[in-house]
Write a protein that holds these residues in place. Sequence first.
Motif, PDB file in Angstrom:
ATOM      1  N   ARG A  38       0.832  -1.213   0.000  1.00 41.20           N
ATOM      2  CA  ARG A  38       0.000   0.000   0.000  1.00 41.20           C
ATOM      3  C   ARG A  38       0.863   1.258   0.000  1.00 41.20           C
ATOM      4  O   ARG A  38       0.555   2.244  -0.676  1.00 41.20           O
ATOM      5  CB  ARG A  38      -0.942   0.003   1.203  1.00 41.20           C
ATOM      6  N   LYS A  72       2.313   1.708  -3.457  1.00 41.47           N
ATOM      7  CA  LYS A  72       1.262   2.068  -4.413  1.00 41.47           C
ATOM      8  C   LYS A  72       0.819   3.517  -4.229  1.00 41.47           C
ATOM      9  O   LYS A  72       0.595   4.243  -5.207  1.00 41.47           O
ATOM     10  CB  LYS A  72       0.075   1.112  -4.244  1.00 41.47           C
ATOM     11  N   GLU A  73       0.684   3.945  -2.978  1.00 46.58           N
ATOM     12  CA  GLU A  73       0.269   5.327  -2.712  1.00 46.58           C
ATOM     13  C   GLU A  73       1.331   6.310  -3.212  1.00 46.58           C
ATOM     14  O   GLU A  73       0.993   7.371  -3.766  1.00 46.58           O
ATOM     15  CB  GLU A  73       0.042   5.510  -1.217  1.00 46.58           C
ATOM     16  N   LYS A 122       1.154   6.650  -7.053  1.00 42.52           N
ATOM     17  CA  LYS A 122       0.096   7.580  -7.443  1.00 42.52           C
ATOM     18  C   LYS A 122       0.539   9.027  -7.223  1.00 42.52           C
ATOM     19  O   LYS A 122       0.294   9.904  -8.057  1.00 42.52           O
ATOM     20  CB  LYS A 122      -1.167   7.290  -6.633  1.00 42.52           C
ATOM     21  N   LYS A 153     -14.272   3.245 -10.374  1.00 41.01           N
ATOM     22  CA  LYS A 153     -13.546   2.255  -9.567  1.00 41.01           C
ATOM     23  C   LYS A 153     -12.519   1.570 -10.457  1.00 41.01           C
ATOM     24  O   LYS A 153     -12.571   1.670 -11.693  1.00 41.01           O
ATOM     25  CB  LYS A 153     -14.500   1.241  -8.957  1.00 41.01           C
ATOM     26  N   GLU A 154     -11.589   0.882  -9.837  1.00 42.80           N
ATOM     27  CA  GLU A 154     -10.505   0.202 -10.551  1.00 42.80           C
ATOM     28  C   GLU A 154     -11.078  -0.790 -11.568  1.00 42.80           C
ATOM     29  O   GLU A 154     -11.970  -1.584 -11.262  1.00 42.80           O
ATOM     30  CB  GLU A 154      -9.608  -0.537  -9.553  1.00 42.80           C
ATOM     31  N   ILE A 176      -7.013   2.809 -13.142  1.00 40.77           N
ATOM     32  CA  ILE A 176      -6.127   2.107 -12.209  1.00 40.77           C
ATOM     33  C   ILE A 176      -6.547   2.413 -10.772  1.00 40.77           C
ATOM     34  O   ILE A 176      -6.618   1.533  -9.927  1.00 40.77           O
ATOM     35  CB  ILE A 176      -4.656   2.512 -12.429  1.00 40.77           C
ATOM     36  N   SER A 177      -6.818   3.677 -10.497  1.00 43.00           N
ATOM     37  CA  SER A 177      -7.327   4.073  -9.187  1.00 43.00           C
ATOM     38  C   SER A 177      -8.083   5.390  -9.356  1.00 43.00           C
ATOM     39  O   SER A 177      -7.839   6.132 -10.317  1.00 43.00           O
ATOM     40  CB  SER A 177      -6.182   4.237  -8.179  1.00 43.00           C
ATOM     41  N   ASP A 210     -10.000   8.819  -7.101  1.00 39.36           N
ATOM     42  CA  ASP A 210     -10.252   9.546  -5.858  1.00 39.36           C
ATOM     43  C   ASP A 210     -11.467  10.436  -6.084  1.00 39.36           C
ATOM     44  O   ASP A 210     -11.368  11.484  -6.736  1.00 39.36           O
ATOM     45  CB  ASP A 210      -9.027  10.377  -5.473  1.00 39.36           C
ATOM     46  N   ALA A 220      -8.024  10.731 -11.145  1.00 40.42           N
ATOM     47  CA  ALA A 220      -7.884   9.296 -11.387  1.00 40.42           C
ATOM     48  C   ALA A 220      -6.543   9.021 -12.034  1.00 40.42           C
ATOM     49  O   ALA A 220      -5.967   9.876 -12.706  1.00 40.42           O
ATOM     50  CB  ALA A 220      -9.019   8.791 -12.281  1.00 40.42           C
ATOM     51  N   SER A 273      -1.910  10.513 -14.774  1.00 38.38           N
ATOM     52  CA  SER A 273      -2.827  11.064 -13.786  1.00 38.38           C
ATOM     53  C   SER A 273      -3.637  12.154 -14.460  1.00 38.38           C
ATOM     54  O   SER A 273      -3.088  12.979 -15.204  1.00 38.38           O
ATOM     55  CB  SER A 273      -2.030  11.624 -12.599  1.00 38.38           C
TER      56      SER A 273
END
Length: 797
Positions: free
Chosen positions: A52, A55-56, A59, A645-646, A662-663, A665, A671, A682
């Motif tokens: 995590r 990954k964070e 991003k 959503k992913e 991919i992700s 917010d 995203a 991004s």
Amino acid sequence: MSRDAIDGFLTAVEFPRLLETLGMDCQTLAGKNHLKEFCPLTDMAAVESRLRKTKELEKYLLKNNVITIPDSQYFQSAFREARTRGQILSAEELASLSRFLADVVRLRQSLSPQESIPPIFQAWLDRLHALPALRDFLKEKISDKGEFYDSASAELKSVRDQLKSLRSEIQNFYQRFLQRSDAGDVLQEKIVTEREGRLVVPVRRDHQSAVPGFVHGLSASGATLFVEPKEMVESNNLVREAILREDEEIRKILREATQRVLETAVEIEGTLETCAEIDTHVALAQFASQYDGQFIVPQVQGSLKLHVARHPLLALEAKDQFREKVIPLDLVFENEVKVILVSGPNAGGKTVGLKTLGLSCVMAQSGLPIMARADSAVPSIHHFDTDLQDEQSLSDHLSTYAAKLIALKRMMDKSGPQTLYLLDELGAGTDPREGGALGLACLEVFREKGAFVLANTHQPLLKLLTQEEKGMANAAMLFDETTGKPTFRLFSGIPGRSYALTLAKQMGFSDELLERAKTHLPPGEADLSELLAKLGQEKDAAQKAKQEAEKIRDGIKKTEQELLIAKRQIKDEAKNIKKAALAEAEGIVRNTRRQMEHLIQGVKTPVGQNINKDRMKNAKQEVNQKLRNVAPTPEKIILEVSGLKEGDKVLFKPGNSDVKIISADEEKGEAVIQMENGMKLSCKYSDLGLVSKAAPKPKAPLQISGVLSAKSMDEKGSLEIDLRGKMVDQALPLVDKFLDDALLSSLPFVRIIHGKGTGALREAIQKHLPVHHKNIEFSMAEPSQGGAGVTVVKFKK
């Protein structure tokens, strides 16, 4: 988990070397050392936490500049010595600590964006202590160069003021002394030097009487005496005393400063550990972003499926060309298969396949992103072992086969459902029949106990028997007989040939000798080899047919999309024509009504005549009714996105292309998306959209400039061109054609990917653009979208 076995496994698959290579992207020595401590964990919560964090940060780095990590290497070891042994920190070490704390302030600012702070970043911020009181204390006393300010204490200022006065007095004396009329005769040179910490002058021995004082040394030849004039003895004594007082005061300040540091030792230690941790995860995030790393969380009792997996060390060596140079493989343990036996030619990639699987599982279990497709899966592994390094040991009087047997026995004792074994050259080193039989028996036991096993072999018996065993499967590393070289591609479901005789022929052995060798093969062996070769060819042909079918399917799908877009284009063009006609009609009617109003207002009633007011009123109402009937028709529009959503597929408006989420917010409206070429970007929600089937009536006519067909986008309007690896003379013609095609396709902008490298290709392209192409603007891409490795070209309207 056996420590000796796991250490041997990690060494065999080169995990320490991988960590060292990844650590080269860490900014600090502490970060490198922290990464080197990574190893497989049995605590899945800890593994998931590591993933995590990386990954964070990935991003974050897609949208922001690289985070700068405070460096602690110049004071960290001394600080820990001070904690454990009471050592006093030096001025240089305290200055380094002060700079470190200032950098911590900047790191905290980087991790505290204006929008909401991710929970992981907040946890780091809670452990990053900038210690402003300590930082201010150090800054007041010590400069960045590690020198104490005069104002560090009242005593230090007093002593240094005295030293300045004394040194000024001594300097004035020596200036006068060197200007004496007889100085040229008395002195060897007109200089002032130092001996035994005292200021002296070089006096000729035969003129010693001319300079009364104390001798503090003489030259090697004995012709020169270094004399301290008696007039300066007292002043030099005072200087010496003042220097001793200065040193004592500095030691006092150092003790005080060290004590202040130790009062916050717990906070400093926590900050050091946190900085090292962030440095490590920044390096891993950059690896994941650059090398398509996926964050696969090991699952208890999960399956083992690696799709498009690449060996990470080979990929790191290939750098930007890893997709082309490193051939991926698929290793899937499915349908209750626990054992896969790989066979094929020597130097064909079998051992690389073993290490790719082993490294991928170790990386996932250690909380590192792995180089495989996102739909891959890794089980939770508690025990790893291999015989890759169990070779002949002269010191232990063991043959190669005996060493292999010891390794197999060790694995038999530890095998279980959360176990991974890699076996190299199973059954080799002894009689093929006995070795193959024992190898198969071991594989059966491993399968029954639920262990995952990947083995390679050249034993025909093992290949045949494995093919019939439930829970076991064959796989082959194929060989291209046309070129005489291995393909390094793994095909599941069939055993592979060893190609010993084929390789011998490639090495120049005569046909006569090879034919003689074939006569010595056991009965049926030659037929078996031919059967394996035929199976391999059929598998290869089937794979090519599958790829061709997929290509045809993609072509059909693409044609359908083109037809759909062409249909939409025709409708849009018709709609534009209709809108233009309606607008023109509305203008005509409006103009007519305006003229009518003027006529009505300008009419003057002749004497004795009446105007037909009802007729004029009816005409006006008729015109108004026609105007009310003129209204824009409903049309399709692109809807705003929400609740992403992913895995969702949406339209990326700037590129007019479908992308995968991919992700996302929702609060920030941002995203991270993945383009069809694998590149991650991004973007804002406003850059994304969904095409609606029916849209409400717009308030105002929607002006549409036109729609590009999918074919034109593909053939003439690609949004980017990749020139990495091209020479300048190769790249420039490609750039010209690319820009011409983009201009014809009416694209608003394009991206030229030239890579960073030495910068020569980028410089050549940017010098070429304004000379050969007009009506364009170009600039570097945003850091999150390629930075100095990409030039964005915009077309002026």
